[in-house]
Design a protein around this motif. Sequence first.
Motif, PDB file in Angstrom:
ATOM      1  N   ARG A 117       3.143  -5.447 -10.181  1.00 37.94           N
ATOM      2  CA  ARG A 117       2.623  -6.638 -10.888  1.00 37.94           C
ATOM      3  C   ARG A 117       3.758  -7.556 -11.313  1.00 37.94           C
ATOM      4  O   ARG A 117       3.759  -8.120 -12.408  1.00 37.94           O
ATOM      5  CB  ARG A 117       1.778  -6.224 -12.092  1.00 37.94           C
ATOM      6  N   GLY A 118       4.767  -7.681 -10.453  1.00 38.35           N
ATOM      7  CA  GLY A 118       5.891  -8.580 -10.717  1.00 38.35           C
ATOM      8  C   GLY A 118       6.954  -8.014 -11.620  1.00 38.35           C
ATOM      9  O   GLY A 118       7.995  -8.652 -11.831  1.00 38.35           O
ATOM     10  N   GLN A 119       6.754  -6.821 -12.141  1.00 33.93           N
ATOM     11  CA  GLN A 119       7.722  -6.216 -13.063  1.00 33.93           C
ATOM     12  C   GLN A 119       8.599  -5.214 -12.315  1.00 33.93           C
ATOM     13  O   GLN A 119       8.107  -4.290 -11.684  1.00 33.93           O
ATOM     14  CB  GLN A 119       6.999  -5.519 -14.215  1.00 33.93           C
ATOM     15  N   ARG A 120       9.913  -5.425 -12.429  1.00 35.47           N
ATOM     16  CA  ARG A 120      10.872  -4.532 -11.793  1.00 35.47           C
ATOM     17  C   ARG A 120      11.516  -3.631 -12.841  1.00 35.47           C
ATOM     18  O   ARG A 120      11.647  -4.005 -13.999  1.00 35.47           O
ATOM     19  CB  ARG A 120      11.966  -5.337 -11.072  1.00 35.47           C
ATOM     20  N   ASP A 121      11.910  -2.447 -12.389  1.00 33.47           N
ATOM     21  CA  ASP A 121      12.605  -1.536 -13.300  1.00 33.47           C
ATOM     22  C   ASP A 121      13.306  -0.469 -12.458  1.00 33.47           C
ATOM     23  O   ASP A 121      12.700   0.130 -11.580  1.00 33.47           O
ATOM     24  CB  ASP A 121      11.622  -0.871 -14.265  1.00 33.47           C
ATOM     25  N   ASP A 122      14.608  -0.267 -12.721  1.00 35.74           N
ATOM     26  CA  ASP A 122      15.342   0.773 -12.007  1.00 35.74           C
ATOM     27  C   ASP A 122      14.975   2.160 -12.502  1.00 35.74           C
ATOM     28  O   ASP A 122      15.310   3.151 -11.857  1.00 35.74           O
ATOM     29  CB  ASP A 122      16.853   0.556 -12.157  1.00 35.74           C
ATOM     30  N   ASN A 123      14.318   2.226 -13.654  1.00 40.01           N
ATOM     31  CA  ASN A 123      13.833   3.493 -14.190  1.00 40.01           C
ATOM     32  C   ASN A 123      12.482   3.789 -13.545  1.00 40.01           C
ATOM     33  O   ASN A 123      11.480   3.148 -13.848  1.00 40.01           O
ATOM     34  CB  ASN A 123      13.697   3.403 -15.714  1.00 40.01           C
ATOM     35  N   SER A 124      12.467   4.757 -12.654  1.00 41.49           N
ATOM     36  CA  SER A 124      11.237   5.014 -11.884  1.00 41.49           C
ATOM     37  C   SER A 124      10.100   5.523 -12.753  1.00 41.49           C
ATOM     38  O   SER A 124       8.928   5.322 -12.422  1.00 41.49           O
ATOM     39  CB  SER A 124      11.526   6.014 -10.767  1.00 41.49           C
ATOM     40  N   GLU A 125      10.418   6.183 -13.852  1.00 46.16           N
ATOM     41  CA  GLU A 125       9.352   6.637 -14.743  1.00 46.16           C
ATOM     42  C   GLU A 125       8.626   5.451 -15.356  1.00 46.16           C
ATOM     43  O   GLU A 125       7.398   5.453 -15.468  1.00 46.16           O
ATOM     44  CB  GLU A 125       9.917   7.550 -15.834  1.00 46.16           C
ATOM     45  N   LYS A 126       9.363   4.434 -15.759  1.00 43.03           N
ATOM     46  CA  LYS A 126       8.735   3.242 -16.337  1.00 43.03           C
ATOM     47  C   LYS A 126       7.940   2.484 -15.288  1.00 43.03           C
ATOM     48  O   LYS A 126       6.848   1.970 -15.567  1.00 43.03           O
ATOM     49  CB  LYS A 126       9.798   2.350 -16.969  1.00 43.03           C
ATOM     50  N   LEU A 127       8.473   2.420 -14.080  1.00 37.79           N
ATOM     51  CA  LEU A 127       7.744   1.750 -13.003  1.00 37.79           C
ATOM     52  C   LEU A 127       6.470   2.526 -12.687  1.00 37.79           C
ATOM     53  O   LEU A 127       5.409   1.940 -12.427  1.00 37.79           O
ATOM     54  CB  LEU A 127       8.633   1.656 -11.768  1.00 37.79           C
TER      55      LEU A 127
END
Length: 442
Positions: A117-127
């Motif tokens: 949904r357009g949100q990036r995160d290098d933390n895979s748990e948060k993604l």
Amino acid sequence: MKPLLTLTLTLLLTACAGPKYTVDDGRKVDEALLANIRTYGAGEQSLRPAIARTAALHDPGCDKQWELPFAVATAYGWAENDRVAWVRGLGVDERLTVVAVAAGAPMVPGDKLSAIRGQRDDNSEKLLANLAEARDQGKPFGISLVNGRTLTITPFEVCRGYTRLAPPNTPEVQDYHWLLSLHPLEIIQAAPTQDEALWAVLWTQGLSEEGGLRMKAYHYGTQIVGTLYNLATLATGLRGAALAAEAAVNAAKSAASSVASELLKQQLIEQGKNLAAQKIRDGLSDAAQQLSKQQLMNSLQAVAANRSSLFGVARVGATVFDRADQWAFEHAIQLGADPLAGFTLHQKLIERNLVSNGLVFDVERLSAINKIAEAKGLGAEVQAILRGVRPDDLAQDIETMPLASAPQAFSYESASDPGSSRFARGLVNAMLDIPLESGKRP
């Protein structure tokens, strides 16, 4: 020329500053873990299309949940050598990686997710948490892949009861809950067909439908939003869930010392670890083998022992395994699948000595589901699948054997409950209370 050189240097510096992902450098890894990762991947590739098939049920009588047309895994948070094993075994690094798809999914195994949904995160748990939230809203949403593609994903509705596999570090884990059932990896070693994989999914959903009220009566009331449970519904191999599984196994091993029956204790402690060696000793290969009557009776005793060794919510669920069998049988017919797939899967598991799971029948369940098949005029087919064995004859023979398989008086509290441990009511129930910050050992 100078601006071009500056831009090139900037891009190179940006690339160097970005996250580095694990690659397979050829090092030695844990071969058992590597094999389990590959089995886990094969299992996801078998189950995901089956899960999608159940969307066609449109059963107005069952509770619903949302599913996705793909499954993901990640090596995020695992030790360095284990991350290499994930890359080697399944092509999975720290990023959310697609490992299985259903028919019509707009991606392929190996695709890696970069944004939800357009949100990036290098933390895979948060993604992953973002992915769980998007799924459970039940509306189309966008994802981005690392190759630059943007896709629209549409969740689909199925009967409640997530069908998931044990983490590769604890392949023997099994837990049966009205929200989610974890099946040990050994069920995948039987190489289930499409209809057998569908049976596993229908059986899991049937357990939720037929046993939900009873399991809730045992322990209900849990916040299921914002917990490790939500992540585990999407990626069983997630390290936080894997750590929780290790802790649950340790709790079960500790509790096993209080179980009166030595047979049940050994089933609980050693299940999964000696399966490969046992197959070699007994001469059982991937090809179907005709079992002697004594081997068959011993296997059925072990199945009954496994069922009796369950504790917590799973122990309550085990009292309605036969109802889940019937639910799966009836709903397989509705989907135009082979209703005898449960019998063929059972036979393959028995012949390979894979008996520490909920999908192989004990003698009581085998007799009950056989009666349902006979009522449909399928008795001869069942007997052929069972290689000429009559379930009613087995039921009579089992009565002359030791009482390990005898029905026990049901109790909500059992000798095998691991006391006051957070896992006393099972791994899934514990995950409902474990926060998202799952990097630390529970």
